[in-house]
Write a protein that holds these residues in place. Structure first.
Motif, short mmCIF file in Angstrom:
data_model
loop_
_atom_site.label_atom_id
_atom_site.label_comp_id
_atom_site.label_asym_id
_atom_site.label_seq_id
_atom_site.Cartn_x
_atom_site.Cartn_y
_atom_site.Cartn_z
N LEU A 1 -17.44 37.54 80.53
CA LEU A 1 -16.89 37.18 79.84
C LEU A 1 -17.33 37.09 78.40
O LEU A 1 -16.28 36.47 77.55
N ILE A 2 -17.67 37.77 77.52
CA ILE A 2 -18.58 37.65 75.82
C ILE A 2 -18.02 39.24 75.76
O ILE A 2 -17.02 39.50 75.11
N GLY A 3 -18.82 40.00 77.04
CA GLY A 3 -18.51 41.88 76.58
C GLY A 3 -17.16 42.74 77.06
O GLY A 3 -17.41 43.49 76.91
N GLY A 4 -17.42 41.45 78.15
CA GLY A 4 -16.43 42.43 79.23
C GLY A 4 -14.76 42.94 79.06
O GLY A 4 -13.96 43.52 79.10
N TRP A 5 -14.29 42.04 78.39
CA TRP A 5 -13.04 41.54 77.74
C TRP A 5 -12.44 43.33 77.28
O TRP A 5 -12.69 43.83 76.58
N THR A 6 -11.51 43.33 77.69
CA THR A 6 -10.62 44.63 78.06
C THR A 6 -9.69 45.02 77.74
O THR A 6 -8.59 44.21 78.82
N ILE A 7 -8.43 45.32 76.94
CA ILE A 7 -7.52 45.50 77.06
C ILE A 7 -6.94 47.26 77.62
O ILE A 7 -7.40 47.54 76.38
N ALA A 8 -6.06 47.12 78.45
CA ALA A 8 -6.09 48.76 78.95
C ALA A 8 -4.35 48.79 79.23
O ALA A 8 -3.39 48.13 79.59
N ILE A 9 -3.73 49.88 78.45
CA ILE A 9 -2.05 50.44 77.78
C ILE A 9 -1.71 51.64 78.33
O ILE A 9 -3.29 52.47 78.03
N ASP A 10 -0.96 51.01 78.88
CA ASP A 10 -0.40 52.51 79.92
C ASP A 10 0.33 53.87 78.83
O ASP A 10 0.22 53.40 78.03
N VAL A 11 -0.45 55.26 78.86
CA VAL A 11 -0.37 56.27 77.49
C VAL A 11 0.64 56.83 78.74
O VAL A 11 0.75 57.61 79.38
N LYS A 12 2.38 57.41 77.53
CA LYS A 12 3.00 57.98 77.81
C LYS A 12 3.27 59.45 77.05
O LYS A 12 3.37 60.14 77.73
N ASN A 13 2.78 59.99 76.09
CA ASN A 13 2.64 60.42 75.26
C ASN A 13 1.35 60.57 74.17
O ASN A 13 1.23 59.80 73.44
#
Length: 177
Positions: free
Chosen positions: A22-34
């Motif tokens: 809850l402190i260091g595990g926050w992640t954003i994952a965005i799909d990449v098309k190009n």
């Protein structure tokens, strides 16, 4: 416009399981098309950041790079506190996280973890005709396990005028969990 068109429309924000998630595990994952335009922008931003950090002088944070499974991960190291913001662009995803460990776990994963979208009770929300914008899931036990050890310090730090609560008057952690 080139940058936004290079990103997919699926953006995921989550805290990975594990110690200090809850402190260091926050992640954003965005799909990449190009990937190509994103890689060009990343190189420009990394160059600018390195230049600014070098000008900041001794004791300033630094930008570290690390090869992870054939990709380059960048980490802003030397910040006070438990976070070290990190970024990694792969062929499929742009990962942004509060820690390099969180990204490392994703980039080196064999894909064996089960996505929330694969849970039976949520599959209808992610189907082809879905209009779901977001799903929020929280592991309340993990939140409690993270925050309970901090509670005495948080209670001592309440501003004047806020009714005080002694941590000794709270039930034991086992009862709360």
């Amino acid at each position: 416009e080139d940058i936004l068109n290079s990103l997919g429309d699926a953006w995921r924000i989550f805290a990975q399981p594990g110690p200090n998630s809850l402190i260091g595990g926050w992640t954003i994952a965005i799909d990449v098309k190009n990937r190509a335009p994103l890689e060009q922008l990343q190189q420009k931003l990394v160059g600018m950041a390195k230049q600014q950090l070098q000008q900041a002088g001794p004791g300033a944070p630094s930008l570290k790079s690390e090869a992870v499974n054939g990709n380059t991960m960048y980490t802003l190291a030397g910040l006070p506190g438990p976070v070290a913001p990190s970024l990694c662009l792969t062929n499929d995803y742009l990962f942004i996280s509060a820690s390099p460990q969180a990204i490392r776990a994703l980039v080196t994963s064999t894909g064996g973890g089960r996505s929330l979208a694969q849970r039976t009770e949520l599959q209808a929300l992610f189907g082809a005709n879905s209009t779901t914008l977001a799903v929020f899931y929280i592991d309340t036990r993990a939140v409690a396990e993270t925050l309970l050890p901090m509670l005495p310090d948080m209670l001592r730090g309440l501003p004047p005028g806020v009714p005080s609560l002694e941590s000794a008057s709270l039930p034991p952690s086992e009862t709360i969990l």
